[in-house]
Design a protein around this motif. Structure first.
Motif, short mmCIF file in Angstrom:
data_model
loop_
_atom_site.label_atom_id
_atom_site.label_comp_id
_atom_site.label_asym_id
_atom_site.label_seq_id
_atom_site.Cartn_x
_atom_site.Cartn_y
_atom_site.Cartn_z
N UNK A 234 7.08 13.78 -6.74
CA UNK A 234 7.82 12.82 -7.57
C UNK A 234 8.39 11.70 -6.73
N UNK A 235 8.88 12.04 -5.52
CA UNK A 235 9.43 11.01 -4.63
C UNK A 235 8.34 10.03 -4.20
N UNK A 236 7.16 10.54 -3.85
CA UNK A 236 6.07 9.66 -3.44
C UNK A 236 5.61 8.77 -4.59
N UNK A 237 5.59 9.31 -5.78
CA UNK A 237 5.21 8.49 -6.93
C UNK A 237 6.20 7.35 -7.15
N UNK A 238 7.50 7.64 -6.98
CA UNK A 238 8.49 6.57 -7.13
C UNK A 238 8.31 5.50 -6.08
N UNK A 239 8.02 5.91 -4.84
CA UNK A 239 7.82 4.92 -3.76
C UNK A 239 6.60 4.07 -4.04
N UNK A 243 6.41 -0.01 -4.50
CA UNK A 243 5.59 -0.87 -3.67
C UNK A 243 4.60 -1.68 -4.52
N UNK A 244 4.03 -1.01 -5.53
CA UNK A 244 3.09 -1.74 -6.40
C UNK A 244 3.81 -2.84 -7.18
N UNK A 248 2.93 -6.95 -6.79
CA UNK A 248 2.41 -7.75 -7.91
C UNK A 248 3.21 -9.02 -8.16
N UNK A 249 4.34 -9.27 -7.43
CA UNK A 249 5.15 -10.48 -7.61
C UNK A 249 4.42 -11.67 -7.01
N UNK A 250 4.31 -12.93 -7.72
CA UNK A 250 3.57 -14.09 -7.16
C UNK A 250 4.19 -14.57 -5.86
N UNK A 284 4.96 -11.30 0.03
CA UNK A 284 6.26 -10.61 0.09
C UNK A 284 6.13 -9.18 0.59
N UNK A 285 5.01 -8.46 0.27
CA UNK A 285 4.92 -7.06 0.68
C UNK A 285 4.69 -6.90 2.16
#
Length: 303
Positions: A234-239, A243-244, A248-250, A284-285
């Motif tokens: 669950x923790x990895x899914x939240x991370x 990140x995704x 996805x931010x321009x 940004x990432x």
């Protein structure tokens, strides 16, 4: 006793009286013969006789059979088996105050009890018989009976002081002391075999208990591991979702700098204008700020 005839209760007293008279008549007829009289006189003389240097054999059982006395002792004392031979001899050859009626029986019993006590103090090959366990009691009874057979054996091939008990489970082709010793060995082996079976059953029960406890621990460990893996997933899914979302931010691109051209005096050559390279901000990432955000998120989650 198997009953062959039946009658109403009102005739019980009459039938018993007639049976008693008939029995008395039969016995008188049988024992009034010369052969029966000689046999009876010989038996009476034998009972009153005594070996050289010893007194006549006496016991306090009266008309009671020694086998019945043995069974009564076992029932009254709550024994798992028959009483020892010295205990039976004491019961049948003493009075209420405990004193012996027969000197020879007293000698045999005291010698046997003393010999067995010395064996137990020196360490018997049968193990520690001074404990209160059933196996120890059987071992001590075996020693007492063994010593009594050895010391009570007579020249006629019988064991002194046991009366009808010595003829139980005996064979006509085998001397009484040998038959008693053989039966004693069989009983001792069977007792030891039963003790071994009891110990094996206790060991199996202990193994089952240990296995059940181990199974419980394994199930608890599986539950803990499963819960930990679920929490980590669950923790990895939240991370990954975070990140995704950030990826996805321009991306914001900086405008290039365009310097304005200045007028040059006539007659002077115009200097070439060098355009600065167009600079574009990285995604940004991949920026340092987002990297520090990821590190802070992992620290908050304890990873």
């Amino acid at each position: 006793m198997l009953q062959h005839y039946y009658w109403d209760d009102q005739f019980l007293d009459e039938i018993y009286l007639k049976w008693k008279r008939q029995t008395q008549a039969t016995m008188l007829e049988k024992y009034s013969t010369e052969q029966a009289k000689k046999k009876s006189a010989k038996a009476a003389k034998s009972r009153r006789s005594a070996p050289v240097g010893k007194k006549m054999h006496k016991h306090g059982a009266d008309p009671h059979c020694f086998l019945n006395i043995e069974y009564k002792m076992m029932f009254d004392q709550g024994l798992d088996g028959s009483p020892s031979y010295p205990a039976l001899a004491r019961e049948t050859h003493t009075v209420k105050d405990g004193s012996f009626l027969d000197e020879r029986t007293e000698k045999i019993v005291l010698e046997v009890e003393q010999a067995v006590e010395e064996m137990l103090q020196d360490g018997s090959p049968l193990g520690d018989s001074q404990t209160d366990s059933t196996a120890a009691s059987n071992a001590k009874r075996y020693l007492l009976n063994q010593e009594y057979i050895k010391r009570g054996k007579t020249e006629k091939g019988t064991v002194y002081g046991l009366d009808s008990v010595q003829y139980k489970n005996s064979s006509a082709s085998v001397p009484i002391p040998v038959s008693l010793k053989r039966n004693l060995d069989v009983d001792m082996h069977m007792s030891g075999f039963e003790t071994t079976i009891s110990e094996v059953r206790e060991d199996i029960a202990g193994v089952k208990k240990d296995f059940s406890a181990l199974k419980t621990e394994i199930n608890a460990f599986k539950t803990e591991v499963t819960w930990g893996m679920s929490a980590s997933q669950a923790t990895l899914n939240m991370i990954l979702q975070t990140l995704q979302s950030q990826a996805s931010t321009p991306a914001s691109t900086a405008q290039p700098f365009q310097p304005q051209a200045q007028s040059q005096p006539q007659g002077q050559p115009q200097a070439p204008v060098q355009s600065q390279a167009q600079s574009t901000a990285p995604p940004p990432h991949l920026t340092t700020n987002n990297q520090s955000n990821l590190d802070r998120w992992c620290q908050e989650l304890g990873m």
